[in-house]
Design an enzyme around this catalytic site. Structure first.
Site, PDB file in Angstrom:
ATOM      1  N   GLU A  47      37.163  21.159  54.309  1.00 29.06           N
ATOM      2  CA  GLU A  47      37.812  19.878  54.014  1.00 29.06           C
ATOM      3  C   GLU A  47      36.985  18.727  54.604  1.00 29.06           C
ATOM      4  OE1 GLU A  47      42.144  17.726  54.828  1.00 29.06           O
ATOM      5  OE2 GLU A  47      41.511  19.428  56.057  1.00 29.06           O
ATOM      6  N   HIS A  48      36.664  18.839  55.888  1.00 35.73           N
ATOM      7  CA  HIS A  48      35.845  17.831  56.571  1.00 35.73           C
ATOM      8  C   HIS A  48      34.578  18.492  57.112  1.00 35.73           C
ATOM      9  CE1 HIS A  48      40.145  16.652  57.295  1.00 35.73           C
ATOM     10  NE2 HIS A  48      39.696  15.496  56.822  1.00 35.73           N
TER      11      HIS A  48
END
Length: 429
Positions: free
Chosen positions: A324-325
């Site tokens: 996601e990040h």
């Protein structure tokens, strides 16, 4: 936090196990969500009242938040909060405005016209969490792209508390331009938006993060309405070389770990000394973190530091994870950007920490999780529009290509398709 020195395949296997542990879904939860959705579909407001009292411990006569309550909310928030919210709004708008696309009109020879019309969705529902933390930033991130797209009606749902809805949420909703707000949460709120009740209107699309019940409810109603994505637990991967700052890296890992116990925080580094420093720094920072219990459980269950021989291998490992990040704490991070194939959002260098993206910079913080960054994208203006193609042919233009259409239709055994063309030229069989 475990430090792992493994070869690529073993490291990848361990990471996949971490993710699987974070995404284990109890069958009992799935059954419960299915039952809630069905009951709301059948009993509507009666079911909403029942589940709100059962899960939130609140009895509500009117689920809609009044205009007066929304106006009064500004009296209970700090001026510094309003200033920060305004700055975030400005940046989110300036970033997402550049995503807007125009309809297409293509006129070719012999009067052939082809094109694509882009229209906004008529109405959407935005879910805003209200569990262990309150998220006004989620209001802006979900609502502002929809407003830029031209969505006519935006309905927001958020779980009630004993004292009502957090005024910070109400202020953010007012600032973003939400049209209606309802005090309802959980799977029952998703079902209400999907099917409609006496009090809550049916919408065309549901967006916004939530807990496991919310995520599974969105999966359950997909097809009845559209959804943004099925979000899993928060996750972060930090790639670091010897230039990495252990304090920064530890803080950034914990920024995701504090979301919930199922969050995943992984550091991949080429430097064993940095790995040891990060491990110590995590323990030190946990001692003073208000949400340390949640963060510690997350780190213990789903956190790890992996030692790899090169940044190239670190990037390969990250691409397999599709996080996601992704943060790059390395020399010349911009040069590595071309080698990042799969990530929801990428943060380059020590002064672009993940919370910058969460709150203020402008790019959306609603991101694909659980490896879905391989094929999903961050929430954008595109998520709030739909496209229709159109075409117009002259008689001459159709005559020129009719034999191709007839050939293809007959080959597929769809003879009525072929006749539809032939009949226009007196050639029907």
């Amino acid at each position: 936090m475990e430090i792992v020195c493994e070869d690529f395949q073993k490291a990848l296997t361990k990471i996949k196990l971490l993710r699987e542990n974070a995404n284990i879904i109890e069958e009992t939860v799935q059954r419960s969500v299915r039952e809630i959705v069905q009951n709301v579909r059948e009993s509507r407001d009666e079911a909403l009242s029942f589940y709100t009292k059962k899960f939130d411990g609140v009895e509500i006569k009117d689920v809609r938040v009044s205009e007066e309550e929304i106006k009064q909310a500004s009296m209970f928030v700090e001026s510094s909060f309003l200033e920060a919210l305004q700055e975030a709004k400005k940046n989110i708008i300036s970033y997402h405005e550049k995503q807007k696309r125009q309809s297409m009109f293509d006129c070719t020879s012999k009067g052939i016209i082809r094109g694509q019309i882009i229209r906004p969705l008529e109405n959407i529902g935005v879910y805003v969490p209200g569990g262990t933390a309150s998220y006004p930033s989620s209001v802006l991130m979900n609502v502002l792209p929809a407003k830029l797209a031209g969505v006519k009606k935006i309905v927001m749902v958020t779980p009630p508390r004993a004292g009502g809805i957090d005024p910070h949420i109400l202020v953010a909703a007012s600032l973003a331009g939400v049209d209606e707000i309802y005090m309802i949460g959980g799977a029952q709120a998703i079902a209400a938006l999907a099917y409609g009740t006496e009090s809550i209107p049916k919408v065309d699309k549901i967006v916004g993060p939530g807990n496991l019940y919310v995520a599974l409810a969105k999966r359950e109603v997909y097809g009845i309405v559209n959804i943004d994505m099925i979000a899993g637990p928060s996750e972060i991967v930090v790639i670091a070389d010897e230039t990495g700052n252990a304090k920064y890296i530890a803080a950034d890992l914990l920024s995701q770990a504090e979301h919930d116990e199922r969050a995943t925080a992984i550091c991949i580094t080429t430097n064993i000394e940095l790995a040891k420093e990060v491990e110590k720094e995590i323990e030190r920072q946990l001692e003073t973190l208000p949400r340390s219990e949640i963060a510690r459980e997350s780190i213990n269950r789903n956190g790890a530091i992996f030692i790899v021989p090169s940044i190239d291998e670190a990037l390969q490992l990250s691409n397999e994870i599709a996080p996601e990040h992704l943060e790059l704490h390395i020399k010349e991070p911009m040069n590595a950007l071309a080698y990042v194939k799969h990530a929801g959002s990428i943060f380059l260098g020590p002064y672009a920490p993940e919370p910058l993206g969460d709150y203020l910079a402008g790019p959306n913080h609603v991101l694909p999780t659980s490896g879905t960054a391989r094929f999903f994208s961050p929430l954008s203006v595109d998520d709030f529009v739909k496209k229709s193609s159109f075409l117009s042919y002259t008689e001459e233009a159709l005559r020129d290509v009719k034999h191709h259409i007839v050939e293809l239709a007959n080959k597929e055994g769809l003879h009525a398709h072929a006749r539809s063309i032939q009949i226009r030229f007196g050639e029907e069989e």
